[in-house]
Design a protein around this motif. Structure first.
Motif, mmCIF file in Angstrom:
data_model
loop_
_atom_site.group_PDB
_atom_site.id
_atom_site.type_symbol
_atom_site.label_atom_id
_atom_site.label_comp_id
_atom_site.label_asym_id
_atom_site.label_seq_id
_atom_site.Cartn_x
_atom_site.Cartn_y
_atom_site.Cartn_z
ATOM 1 N N ASP A 111 0.825 -1.207 0.000
ATOM 2 C CA ASP A 111 0.000 0.000 0.000
ATOM 3 C C ASP A 111 0.857 1.253 0.000
ATOM 4 O O ASP A 111 0.558 2.230 -0.706
ATOM 5 N N GLN A 171 0.894 4.068 -2.950
ATOM 6 C CA GLN A 171 0.635 5.482 -2.714
ATOM 7 C C GLN A 171 1.786 6.346 -3.216
ATOM 8 O O GLN A 171 1.580 7.422 -3.779
ATOM 9 N N GLN A 172 3.012 5.856 -3.012
ATOM 10 C CA GLN A 172 4.183 6.603 -3.471
ATOM 11 C C GLN A 172 4.188 6.695 -4.997
ATOM 12 O O GLN A 172 4.485 7.747 -5.575
ATOM 13 N N LYS A 197 1.551 6.524 -7.004
ATOM 14 C CA LYS A 197 0.478 7.418 -7.419
ATOM 15 C C LYS A 197 0.887 8.876 -7.263
ATOM 16 O O LYS A 197 0.578 9.726 -8.104
ATOM 17 N N GLU A 245 -9.338 9.809 -4.881
ATOM 18 C CA GLU A 245 -8.773 8.878 -3.909
ATOM 19 C C GLU A 245 -9.398 9.068 -2.539
ATOM 20 O O GLU A 245 -9.596 8.107 -1.790
ATOM 21 N N ARG A 246 -9.743 10.296 -2.199
ATOM 22 C CA ARG A 246 -10.271 10.582 -0.877
ATOM 23 C C ARG A 246 -11.747 10.219 -0.749
ATOM 24 O O ARG A 246 -12.162 9.601 0.243
#
Length: 464
Positions: free
Chosen positions: A2, A6-7, A9, A33-34
């Motif tokens: 994960d 995230q990194q 993205k 994403e949020r």
């Protein structure tokens, strides 16, 4: 994993850049994403409650939208359709405790975030607040009917024109539909009539329009048609409508993959009226049509117009095409006769004695200024005058009603070595306030804005 995702993205967002409107799309990556995807409820309902998850104004997130302001509202779920697949976005109202807003359009961002474009009528929309969403029922009904009609027309076109027909684009609006498809040549009236008749036969069946959720592979295997430009997920909606009663075993007339909203029954379409068919690109034709009440009003207006035309021409409606064709041909004949009469009048009746012929430098010159003659007829006047002159040069300046002038100079074949019509017409054009001129040594033309200098232009030809 994960953390690494995230990194990655974050790096992708930082590296992504666009221009113009595309640049503003950077807003939607972190927002998506949020808040996640918007759940679409519009297949089953036209009203629902949702929770405001994000607000956007002037391409930036805000905490609220106040009375009189316009912006974008994102909710966790919505009955509003977001524009895609050729179908326009829904409109309607959004209301909650202490606020009300008009929804003027809905667009999809990043494929699954429904951006409701709103104008706040009263109160203020705030994050986290519940809202009641209501789609404009009448408008949605028109869109549904037109969307279902595109499916019937698509299959009818394929059956009338051939299996090569494939959708190349569409626009489904509440008032009308537009359908682009592959076909190498114009469609004849007879073919278009067959397409329209076939679609309306299916409308009159008034059978249920069914929808199934299937995997893409199963849907294609079942014979469903995938549409041009559409992106499909692992699970797709397969829309079937009508019964092919000409088949050995009755089966659905039209089966397509489609994420749009549709009528409940083919009879809800009401009526299909094809307006036009034309080419829009190499190998691509465009058909425009109306459905339902809009189609009925259009056909009624056409009927009234035909009745009025029949009254004016004092002929039955069935005889109007032949009557109009006769009148058009008679008009063309009269226009030709009038044109010839004007040319003769302009040239002094057409007799050789009336032609102002001079001899200059051992050559005959017929120079004349005329009015009341179409500019396009000047060449034919010069050709006729050359025949009368026999050997020589003809220069005619025509002055139009707006004061502008055109000039044509002709040289008989035996004198083209001595005189160049292009050079002579340019000399005349200069006096008329024009520049240049073109043609051949035996015939050239030009023009200018100052028709008051017609005689001066003719003298310029004589002097040249």
């Amino acid at each position: 994993f994960d953390a690494a995702m995230q990194q990655q993205k974050a790096k992708a967002r930082a590296a992504w850049a666009g221009t113009g409107e595309a640049a503003t799309e950077k807003l939607w990556f972190p927002l998506r994403e949020r808040v996640g995807a918007t759940e679409f409820l519009g297949y089953d309902t036209e009203s629902a409650e949702g929770v405001v998850t994000a607000l956007v104004k002037d391409n930036a997130e805000v905490a609220s939208l106040k009375e009189g302001e316009s912006g974008i509202v994102i909710l966790n779920q919505t009955p509003f359709y977001g524009e895609s697949g050729g179908q326009v976005g829904d409109t309607g109202t959004l209301a909650g405790n202490g606020f009300k807003a008009e929804v003027t359009d809905v667009q999809k961002k990043l494929g699954d975030v429904f951006a409701h474009q709103v104008k706040v009528v009263s109160g203020a929309i705030e994050l986290g607040k519940p809202a009641e969403l209501t789609v404009d029922h009448a408008r949605r009904g028109g869109i549904r009917a037109n969307h279902s009609a595109t499916h019937l027309l698509h299959e009818a076109l394929r059956r009338v024109l051939g299996d090569h027909v494939a959708q190349k684009g569409s626009q489904v609006a509440p008032e009308r539909l537009r359908f682009d498809f592959s076909h190498p040549k114009p469609i004849s009236r007879e073919e278009l009539a067959r397409v329209e008749e076939m679609a309306n036969r299916l409308v009159l069946q008034n059978e249920p329009i069914t929808t199934k959720l299937m995997s893409v592979d199963d849907a294609i295997a079942s014979g469903a048609r995938a549409l041009f430009g559409e992106k499909y997920g692992d699970e797709v909606r397969v829309v079937s409508m009508g019964t092919d009663r000409d088949a050995e075993t009755p089966k659905a007339f039209s089966v397509e993959l489609c994420g749009g909203t549709h009528a409940s029954r083919t009879g809800d379409i009401g009526l299909v009226a094809v307006l036009s068919e034309a080419g829009v690109a190499a190998g691509v034709r465009r058909l425009e049509a109306l459905t339902g009440e809009t189609a009925r009003r259009h056909l009624r207006q056409e009927s009234i117009a035909l009745d009025e035309m029949a009254g004016v021409l004092k002929a039955p409606i069935a005889e109007l095409p032949a009557r109009v064709a006769t009148l058009v041909e008679e008009r063309r004949k009269l226009e030709r006769e009038l044109s010839e009469a004007r040319k003769k009048l302009a040239m002094g009746g057409g007799g050789e004695a009336s032609d102002p012929i001079r001899e200059i430098a051992g050559a005959r010159l017929l120079a004349r200024a005329v009015t009341g003659v179409e500019m396009k007829d000047l060449k034919s006047l010069v050709d006729e005058a050359k025949t009368r002159v026999g050997s020589g040069v003809v220069a005619i300046v025509g002055v139009a009603e707006d004061g502008k002038a055109g000039v044509v100079v002709g040289v008989t074949p035996d004198l083209t070595e001595r005189f160049d019509a292009v050079a002579l017409v340019r000399a005349a054009s200069e006096r008329l306030g024009g520049k240049g001129g073109g043609g051949r040594r035996d015939m050239a033309q030009a023009g200018g804005p100052d028709g008051t200098q017609a005689e001066a232009a003719l003298e310029a030809v004589a002097a040249a």
